[in-house]
Scaffold this motif. Structure first.
Motif, PDB file in Angstrom:
ATOM      1  N   UNK A 107     -32.990 -14.588 -43.189  1.00 60.77           N
ATOM      2  CA  UNK A 107     -31.668 -15.027 -42.731  1.00 60.77           C
ATOM      3  C   UNK A 107     -30.885 -13.848 -42.154  1.00 60.77           C
ATOM      4  N   UNK A 108     -30.941 -12.699 -42.825  1.00 60.26           N
ATOM      5  CA  UNK A 108     -30.233 -11.519 -42.308  1.00 60.26           C
ATOM      6  C   UNK A 108     -30.805 -11.069 -40.964  1.00 60.26           C
ATOM      7  N   UNK A 109     -32.129 -11.066 -40.849  1.00 57.21           N
ATOM      8  CA  UNK A 109     -32.751 -10.687 -39.579  1.00 57.21           C
ATOM      9  C   UNK A 109     -32.467 -11.732 -38.494  1.00 57.21           C
ATOM     10  N   UNK A 110     -32.370 -13.007 -38.891  1.00 55.40           N
ATOM     11  CA  UNK A 110     -31.999 -14.054 -37.933  1.00 55.40           C
ATOM     12  C   UNK A 110     -30.644 -13.757 -37.312  1.00 55.40           C
ATOM     13  N   UNK A 111     -29.699 -13.339 -38.143  1.00 52.66           N
ATOM     14  CA  UNK A 111     -28.363 -13.024 -37.638  1.00 52.66           C
ATOM     15  C   UNK A 111     -28.399 -11.859 -36.655  1.00 52.66           C
ATOM     16  N   UNK A 112     -29.231 -10.863 -36.941  1.00 52.32           N
ATOM     17  CA  UNK A 112     -29.360  -9.717 -36.032  1.00 52.32           C
ATOM     18  C   UNK A 112     -29.942 -10.173 -34.690  1.00 52.32           C
ATOM     19  N   UNK A 113     -30.991 -10.979 -34.737  1.00 52.81           N
ATOM     20  CA  UNK A 113     -31.628 -11.445 -33.496  1.00 52.81           C
ATOM     21  C   UNK A 113     -30.674 -12.342 -32.712  1.00 52.81           C
ATOM     22  N   UNK A 114     -29.961 -13.234 -33.407  1.00 52.99           N
ATOM     23  CA  UNK A 114     -28.992 -14.078 -32.713  1.00 52.99           C
ATOM     24  C   UNK A 114     -27.882 -13.236 -32.087  1.00 52.99           C
ATOM     25  N   UNK A 115     -27.445 -12.195 -32.785  1.00 59.51           N
ATOM     26  CA  UNK A 115     -26.432 -11.298 -32.233  1.00 59.51           C
ATOM     27  C   UNK A 115     -26.924 -10.580 -30.997  1.00 59.51           C
ATOM     28  N   UNK A 116     -28.183 -10.138 -31.011  1.00 64.09           N
ATOM     29  CA  UNK A 116     -28.753  -9.484 -29.828  1.00 64.09           C
ATOM     30  C   UNK A 116     -28.835 -10.452 -28.653  1.00 64.09           C
ATOM     31  N   UNK A 117     -29.227 -11.687 -28.941  1.00 61.01           N
ATOM     32  CA  UNK A 117     -29.302 -12.689 -27.885  1.00 61.01           C
ATOM     33  C   UNK A 117     -27.940 -12.975 -27.277  1.00 61.01           C
ATOM     34  N   UNK A 118     -26.933 -13.091 -28.130  1.00 57.09           N
ATOM     35  CA  UNK A 118     -25.576 -13.328 -27.641  1.00 57.09           C
ATOM     36  C   UNK A 118     -25.094 -12.139 -26.820  1.00 57.09           C
ATOM     37  N   UNK A 119     -25.434 -10.942 -27.266  1.00 57.64           N
ATOM     38  CA  UNK A 119     -25.033  -9.741 -26.528  1.00 57.64           C
ATOM     39  C   UNK A 119     -25.660  -9.710 -25.135  1.00 57.64           C
ATOM     40  N   UNK A 120     -26.925 -10.077 -25.036  1.00 64.72           N
ATOM     41  CA  UNK A 120     -27.602 -10.109 -23.736  1.00 64.72           C
ATOM     42  C   UNK A 120     -26.951 -11.144 -22.824  1.00 64.72           C
ATOM     43  N   UNK A 121     -26.638 -12.310 -23.366  1.00 65.88           N
ATOM     44  CA  UNK A 121     -26.019 -13.371 -22.558  1.00 65.88           C
ATOM     45  C   UNK A 121     -24.636 -12.945 -22.084  1.00 65.88           C
ATOM     46  N   UNK A 122     -23.838 -12.390 -22.986  1.00 63.05           N
ATOM     47  CA  UNK A 122     -22.493 -11.944 -22.600  1.00 63.05           C
ATOM     48  C   UNK A 122     -22.571 -10.832 -21.560  1.00 63.05           C
ATOM     49  N   UNK A 123     -23.520  -9.920 -21.716  1.00 62.58           N
ATOM     50  CA  UNK A 123     -23.701  -8.854 -20.730  1.00 62.58           C
ATOM     51  C   UNK A 123     -24.054  -9.408 -19.360  1.00 62.58           C
ATOM     52  N   UNK A 124     -24.906 -10.432 -19.331  1.00 59.00           N
ATOM     53  CA  UNK A 124     -25.277 -11.043 -18.052  1.00 59.00           C
ATOM     54  C   UNK A 124     -24.081 -11.746 -17.413  1.00 59.00           C
ATOM     55  N   UNK A 125     -23.272 -12.424 -18.224  1.00 62.43           N
ATOM     56  CA  UNK A 125     -22.085 -13.107 -17.691  1.00 62.43           C
ATOM     57  C   UNK A 125     -21.096 -12.084 -17.137  1.00 62.43           C
ATOM     58  N   UNK A 126     -20.872 -11.000 -17.879  1.00 63.76           N
ATOM     59  CA  UNK A 126     -19.960  -9.962 -17.389  1.00 63.76           C
ATOM     60  C   UNK A 126     -20.473  -9.357 -16.094  1.00 63.76           C
ATOM     61  N   UNK A 127     -21.784  -9.131 -16.041  1.00 62.16           N
ATOM     62  CA  UNK A 127     -22.374  -8.540 -14.839  1.00 62.16           C
ATOM     63  C   UNK A 127     -22.196  -9.461 -13.639  1.00 62.16           C
ATOM     64  N   UNK A 128     -22.386 -10.767 -13.844  1.00 58.47           N
ATOM     65  CA  UNK A 128     -22.238 -11.697 -12.723  1.00 58.47           C
ATOM     66  C   UNK A 128     -20.782 -11.789 -12.272  1.00 58.47           C
ATOM     67  N   UNK A 129     -19.859 -11.653 -13.212  1.00 59.54           N
ATOM     68  CA  UNK A 129     -18.443 -11.688 -12.841  1.00 59.54           C
ATOM     69  C   UNK A 129     -18.035 -10.435 -12.064  1.00 59.54           C
ATOM     70  N   UNK A 130     -18.532  -9.272 -12.483  1.00 59.22           N
ATOM     71  CA  UNK A 130     -18.155  -8.038 -11.781  1.00 59.22           C
ATOM     72  C   UNK A 130     -18.817  -7.963 -10.407  1.00 59.22           C
ATOM     73  N   UNK A 131     -20.030  -8.483 -10.273  1.00 61.21           N
ATOM     74  CA  UNK A 131     -20.692  -8.451  -8.965  1.00 61.21           C
ATOM     75  C   UNK A 131     -20.106  -9.491  -8.022  1.00 61.21           C
ATOM     76  N   UNK A 132     -19.533 -10.573  -8.570  1.00 60.12           N
ATOM     77  CA  UNK A 132     -18.931 -11.610  -7.724  1.00 60.12           C
ATOM     78  C   UNK A 132     -17.538 -11.184  -7.235  1.00 60.12           C
ATOM     79  N   UNK A 133     -16.890 -10.280  -7.975  1.00 58.09           N
ATOM     80  CA  UNK A 133     -15.524  -9.863  -7.607  1.00 58.09           C
ATOM     81  C   UNK A 133     -15.501  -8.853  -6.493  1.00 58.09           C
TER      82      UNK A 133
END
Length: 133
Positions: A107-133
């Motif tokens: 369960x603890x490792x699940x939280x770490x992996x889910x956090x990494x996945x969320x971080x990757x998704x948020x990074x991609x969204x931020x990147x698409x917003x900065x490249x679109x601006x």
């Protein structure tokens, strides 16, 4: 470009390595780095799930009373996925202390992996917003 000796150039042609290009903090990271992160997660998550499912199956095979019912391979994978997805229906329950500790570790490792996945998704969204601006 200026080199140490006259007429000599670095062996790599003066280009930064691929890992160095992803590690730079000043220029924005390229999409290639984001794709590598997604590929790493896509490889890590199934391996992680199969590793825990195998451990649960072997524990249940060696001592059938460690879970509420003896686990088949598919039962072990089902239990692992429901734990990973934080659903936990309660139909398969660890009974021994050692297995409860193993499930707690998952369960603890699940939280770490889910956090990494969320971080990757948020990074991609931020990147698409900065490249679109």
């Amino acid at each position: 470009m200026i080199y140490g000796r006259a007429g000599s150039a670095p062996a790599d042609g003066g280009r930064p390595s691929r890992s160095a290009s992803c590690a730079r903090s000043r220029p924005p990271r390229s999409w290639r780095c984001s794709i590598r992160a997604v590929q790493a997660l896509a490889t890590l998550v199934p391996f992680f799930l199969l590793l825990f499912a195998s451990a649960y199956f072997m524990l249940s095979f060696q001592a059938p009373t460690t879970f509420s019912e003896p686990l088949t391979r598919s039962d072990a994978l089902y239990f692992t996925i429901t734990t990973f997805a934080t659903v936990g229906f309660g139909d398969v329950v660890p009974r021994s202390e050692a297995v409860r500790l193993l499930v707690s570790g998952q369960i603890l490792l699940d939280l770490v992996i889910l956090g990494l996945g969320i971080r990757v998704i948020i990074g991609a969204v931020k990147k698409s917003r900065t490249s679109a601006a």
